[in-house]
Design a protein around this motif. Structure first.
Motif, PDB file in Angstrom:
ATOM      1  N   LEU A   1     -10.002 -20.075 -48.990  1.00 44.85           N
ATOM      2  CA  LEU A   1     -10.811 -21.068 -47.942  1.00 44.85           C
ATOM      3  C   LEU A   1     -11.775 -20.474 -48.484  1.00 44.85           C
ATOM      4  O   LEU A   1     -13.232 -20.992 -47.868  1.00 44.85           O
ATOM      5  CB  LEU A   1     -10.289 -21.654 -46.665  1.00 44.85           C
ATOM      6  N   GLY A   2     -12.457 -19.555 -48.386  1.00 46.00           N
ATOM      7  CA  GLY A   2     -12.912 -18.453 -48.787  1.00 46.00           C
ATOM      8  C   GLY A   2     -13.594 -17.504 -47.573  1.00 46.00           C
ATOM      9  O   GLY A   2     -14.172 -17.277 -47.195  1.00 46.00           O
ATOM     10  N   ALA A   3     -12.702 -17.384 -46.304  1.00 51.08           N
ATOM     11  CA  ALA A   3     -12.898 -16.936 -45.588  1.00 51.08           C
ATOM     12  C   ALA A   3     -12.483 -15.450 -45.151  1.00 51.08           C
ATOM     13  O   ALA A   3     -11.904 -14.875 -46.041  1.00 51.08           O
ATOM     14  CB  ALA A   3     -12.457 -18.099 -43.891  1.00 51.08           C
ATOM     15  N   ASN A   4     -13.126 -14.382 -44.082  1.00 50.38           N
ATOM     16  CA  ASN A   4     -12.362 -13.042 -44.049  1.00 50.38           C
ATOM     17  C   ASN A   4     -11.610 -13.192 -42.949  1.00 50.38           C
ATOM     18  O   ASN A   4     -11.580 -13.053 -41.936  1.00 50.38           O
ATOM     19  CB  ASN A   4     -14.126 -12.849 -43.432  1.00 50.38           C
ATOM     20  N   ILE A   5     -10.276 -12.370 -44.023  1.00 47.25           N
ATOM     21  CA  ILE A   5      -9.146 -12.457 -42.574  1.00 47.25           C
ATOM     22  C   ILE A   5      -9.449 -11.108 -41.790  1.00 47.25           C
ATOM     23  O   ILE A   5      -8.723 -11.224 -40.120  1.00 47.25           O
ATOM     24  CB  ILE A   5      -8.221 -12.017 -43.557  1.00 47.25           C
ATOM     25  N   THR A   6     -10.252 -10.299 -42.186  1.00 47.98           N
ATOM     26  CA  THR A   6     -10.900  -8.853 -40.804  1.00 47.98           C
ATOM     27  C   THR A   6     -11.376 -10.050 -39.622  1.00 47.98           C
ATOM     28  O   THR A   6     -11.244  -9.868 -38.484  1.00 47.98           O
ATOM     29  CB  THR A   6     -11.510  -8.131 -41.606  1.00 47.98           C
ATOM     30  N   ASP A   7     -12.446 -10.473 -40.232  1.00 51.62           N
ATOM     31  CA  ASP A   7     -13.354 -11.002 -38.629  1.00 51.62           C
ATOM     32  C   ASP A   7     -11.883 -11.736 -37.883  1.00 51.62           C
ATOM     33  O   ASP A   7     -12.304 -12.152 -36.648  1.00 51.62           O
ATOM     34  CB  ASP A   7     -14.230 -11.967 -39.556  1.00 51.62           C
ATOM     35  N   VAL A   8     -11.142 -12.310 -38.435  1.00 57.99           N
ATOM     36  CA  VAL A   8     -10.335 -14.459 -38.501  1.00 57.99           C
ATOM     37  C   VAL A   8      -9.179 -13.376 -37.458  1.00 57.99           C
ATOM     38  O   VAL A   8      -9.205 -13.462 -35.843  1.00 57.99           O
ATOM     39  CB  VAL A   8      -9.346 -14.570 -39.307  1.00 57.99           C
ATOM     40  N   THR A   9      -9.206 -11.640 -37.653  1.00 64.33           N
ATOM     41  CA  THR A   9      -7.919 -11.851 -36.762  1.00 64.33           C
ATOM     42  C   THR A   9      -8.982 -10.658 -35.716  1.00 64.33           C
ATOM     43  O   THR A   9      -8.613 -10.744 -34.876  1.00 64.33           O
ATOM     44  CB  THR A   9      -7.150 -10.272 -37.660  1.00 64.33           C
ATOM     45  N   GLU A  10      -9.888 -10.779 -35.481  1.00 68.55           N
ATOM     46  CA  GLU A  10     -10.673  -9.749 -34.930  1.00 68.55           C
ATOM     47  C   GLU A  10     -11.231 -11.313 -33.467  1.00 68.55           C
ATOM     48  O   GLU A  10     -11.023 -10.908 -32.151  1.00 68.55           O
ATOM     49  CB  GLU A  10     -12.453  -9.359 -35.343  1.00 68.55           C
ATOM     50  N   GLY A  11     -11.621 -12.149 -33.808  1.00 71.01           N
ATOM     51  CA  GLY A  11     -11.665 -13.235 -33.571  1.00 71.01           C
ATOM     52  C   GLY A  11     -10.258 -13.444 -32.774  1.00 71.01           C
ATOM     53  O   GLY A  11     -10.095 -14.352 -31.129  1.00 71.01           O
ATOM     54  N   MET A  12      -8.914 -13.456 -32.969  1.00 66.29           N
ATOM     55  CA  MET A  12      -8.303 -14.072 -32.837  1.00 66.29           C
ATOM     56  C   MET A  12      -7.121 -12.719 -31.296  1.00 66.29           C
ATOM     57  O   MET A  12      -7.161 -13.138 -30.770  1.00 66.29           O
ATOM     58  CB  MET A  12      -6.859 -13.552 -33.737  1.00 66.29           C
ATOM     59  N   GLY A  13      -7.633 -11.070 -31.989  1.00 67.88           N
ATOM     60  CA  GLY A  13      -7.289 -10.419 -30.952  1.00 67.88           C
ATOM     61  C   GLY A  13      -7.547 -10.343 -30.012  1.00 67.88           C
ATOM     62  O   GLY A  13      -7.423  -9.774 -28.697  1.00 67.88           O
ATOM     63  N   TYR A  14      -8.653 -11.003 -29.856  1.00 69.64           N
ATOM     64  CA  TYR A  14      -9.801 -10.429 -28.143  1.00 69.64           C
ATOM     65  C   TYR A  14      -9.563 -11.881 -27.520  1.00 69.64           C
ATOM     66  O   TYR A  14      -9.402 -12.107 -25.615  1.00 69.64           O
ATOM     67  CB  TYR A  14     -10.955 -11.432 -28.654  1.00 69.64           C
ATOM     68  N   ASP A  15      -8.068 -13.287 -27.714  1.00 68.72           N
ATOM     69  CA  ASP A  15      -7.654 -13.828 -26.980  1.00 68.72           C
ATOM     70  C   ASP A  15      -5.761 -13.189 -26.451  1.00 68.72           C
ATOM     71  O   ASP A  15      -5.064 -12.641 -26.968  1.00 68.72           O
ATOM     72  CB  ASP A  15      -6.900 -14.814 -27.344  1.00 68.72           C
TER      73      ASP A  15
END
Length: 445
Positions: A235-249
């Motif tokens: 989908l053209g997303a960046n897993i590093t940014d995705v997991t960073e956004g998840m991890g702050y939860d």
């Protein structure tokens, strides 16, 4: 339930540790550092003699120092006779191998053998503790095997990570102790009182289940992240940014969110299989855990296809005649452990497709039998690049980030790096004239 333990801890205790692997040696050395008198036993006489001299061949930060300190203080000894050592024990820790047997169940041969050996030598009121990961019901099984009404059995699972085992032991998130004898559970928990960690006292079966439940959850979390990483690529997303956004939860947390070549090591593969076997025996269908295991196998296959594609031979094509440089083979940085290493599994799959592998890993010596027929190990990371069609980073050793990538680019026949850990800076490689291929991220260069 969590609770304060009693005052039993005010005295140093005589502890016997059966087994001197990662868990056993770390447990013995750290308990000695807490002031207890510890004897570590192992059937390997040569190993016992070596450890008695303070020679530690396990690559584990701070462990050699803890062993040396314990020996010098007279609180840590080593012996080859389990039965003789058990005669003076107040607490006996079983830190023995429980490998995966045919069908996935944990093999309790070593645990039961030692229990049978020490059964008649244990003092009254002593406690036998399983530290090894064992199936639910093992404490009850050992109680029947020992057949001693005056000896209690407890479960005290370990939560040590290789590469930080000493730190984890001395700075635990929690201490879990289970026994059908509340007094025995308190006595074992009190050994750790100086650490000030939250303590969960429960029954033996629940304590045994805690370890499997925790490890299988982490395995599932990793498989989920790897699946999300694959979807990110599509989908053209960046897993590093995705997991960073998840991890702050705070409900999710930052740990175990790294995409990679799959999970492995000495615990997760065998523990997932063992829990699946336990579930099957109990008549319980566990499709979620089965999917995590299958997803892990698929992830390794995906990495191999990514390497083939990066080398220009096609996703499903043969790699016959293709020479590849491999950076890292241990299952994680900071260790020399190859047990169920995802890096080694990927390397083996590359060889099965016909590739020739030249590898470097700062934790390995080169005489490891697991490497036979898979890779030629060299002692210089730059040697892996000579005439190679590309580099594959499989273990995230910190020193790989500071390699001279311009020099490596000049040595490679194909200046491409498949970074299965997203460990390197793609811009550094691009400026060095190399292409970078990661996991769950767009290619660079």
């Amino acid at each position: 339930m969590s609770r304060e333990v009693g005052v039993w801890v005010v005295f140093a205790r005589r502890i016997i540790v059966m087994g001197t692997g990662y868990v056993g040696l770390t447990t013995g050395a750290c308990l000695a550092s807490l002031g207890h008198r510890v004897v570590c036993c192992d059937v390997d006489v040569v190993k016992v003699e070596r450890l008695a001299r303070g020679e530690v061949r396990i690559l584990e930060p701070d462990l050699p120092e803890r062993v040396a300190e314990g020996i010098a203080a007279g609180r840590l000894e080593f012996a080859s006779s389990a039965a003789a050592a058990a005669e003076e024990a107040e607490v006996v820790f079983l830190c023995l191998p429980t490998p995966m047997s045919t069908g996935g169940a944990a093999d309790l041969t070593a645990v039961e053998s030692v229990a049978g050996e020490i059964r008649g030598r244990l003092p009254a009121a002593s406690v036998v503790v399983t530290k090894s990961t064992v199936p639910v019901g093992t404490a009850a099984r050992l109680g029947r095997l020992l057949d001693r009404d005056d000896v209690a059995v407890a479960s005290n699972p370990e939560f040590l990570r290789e590469g930080s085992a000493v730190h984890d032991f001395l700075n635990p998130d929690r201490i879990v102790v289970g026994s059908d004898s509340p007094d025995a559970a308190e006595r074992v928990a009190a050994l750790y009182a100086r650490l000030g960690a939250p303590t969960v006292l429960t029954d033996a079966a629940s304590a045994e289940m805690v370890k499997y439940a925790a490890n299988c959850f982490l395995a599932t979390k990793l498989s989920y992240v790897n699946a999300i990483a694959e979807l990110c690529e599509l989908l053209g997303a960046n897993i590093t940014d995705v997991t960073e956004g998840m991890g702050y939860d705070r409900r999710i947390g930052q740990s175990f969110l790294e995409a990679g070549p799959g999970w492995g090591g000495s615990c997760l593969p065998k523990d997932t299989r063992a829990l699946l076997r336990v579930a099957e025996t109990a008549g319980f269908d566990f499709p979620l855990l089965e999917a995590a295991v299958n997803g892990n196998t698929r992830q390794r296959e995906q990495v191999v296809s990514k390497v083939a594609d990066a080398c220009g031979v096609g996703v499903e094509s043969s790699l016959s005649g293709v020479r590849l440089g491999i950076l890292g083979l241990a299952f994680k940085a900071g260790t020399d452990d190859l047990r169920d290493s995802p890096a080694l599994a990927v390397a083996r799959a590359l060889v099965d497709r016909g590739a020739e592998l030249i590898a470097y890993d700062p934790g390995l010596r080169g005489d490891e039998p697991e490497l036979a027929g898979i890779a030629t190990l060299v002692d210089d990371p730059y040697r892996v690049a000579k005439e190679a069609a590309g580099l594959v980073l499989l273990t995230g050793w910190p020193e790989f980030r500071t390699l001279d990538w311009s020099r490596l680019a000049g040595m490679l026949r194909g200046p491409v790096v498949v970074d299965t850990r997203n460990h390197l800076d793609p811009d550094v490689l691009r400026r060095a004239g190399m292409s970078w291929r990661g996991i769950g991220r767009a290619p660079v260069g």
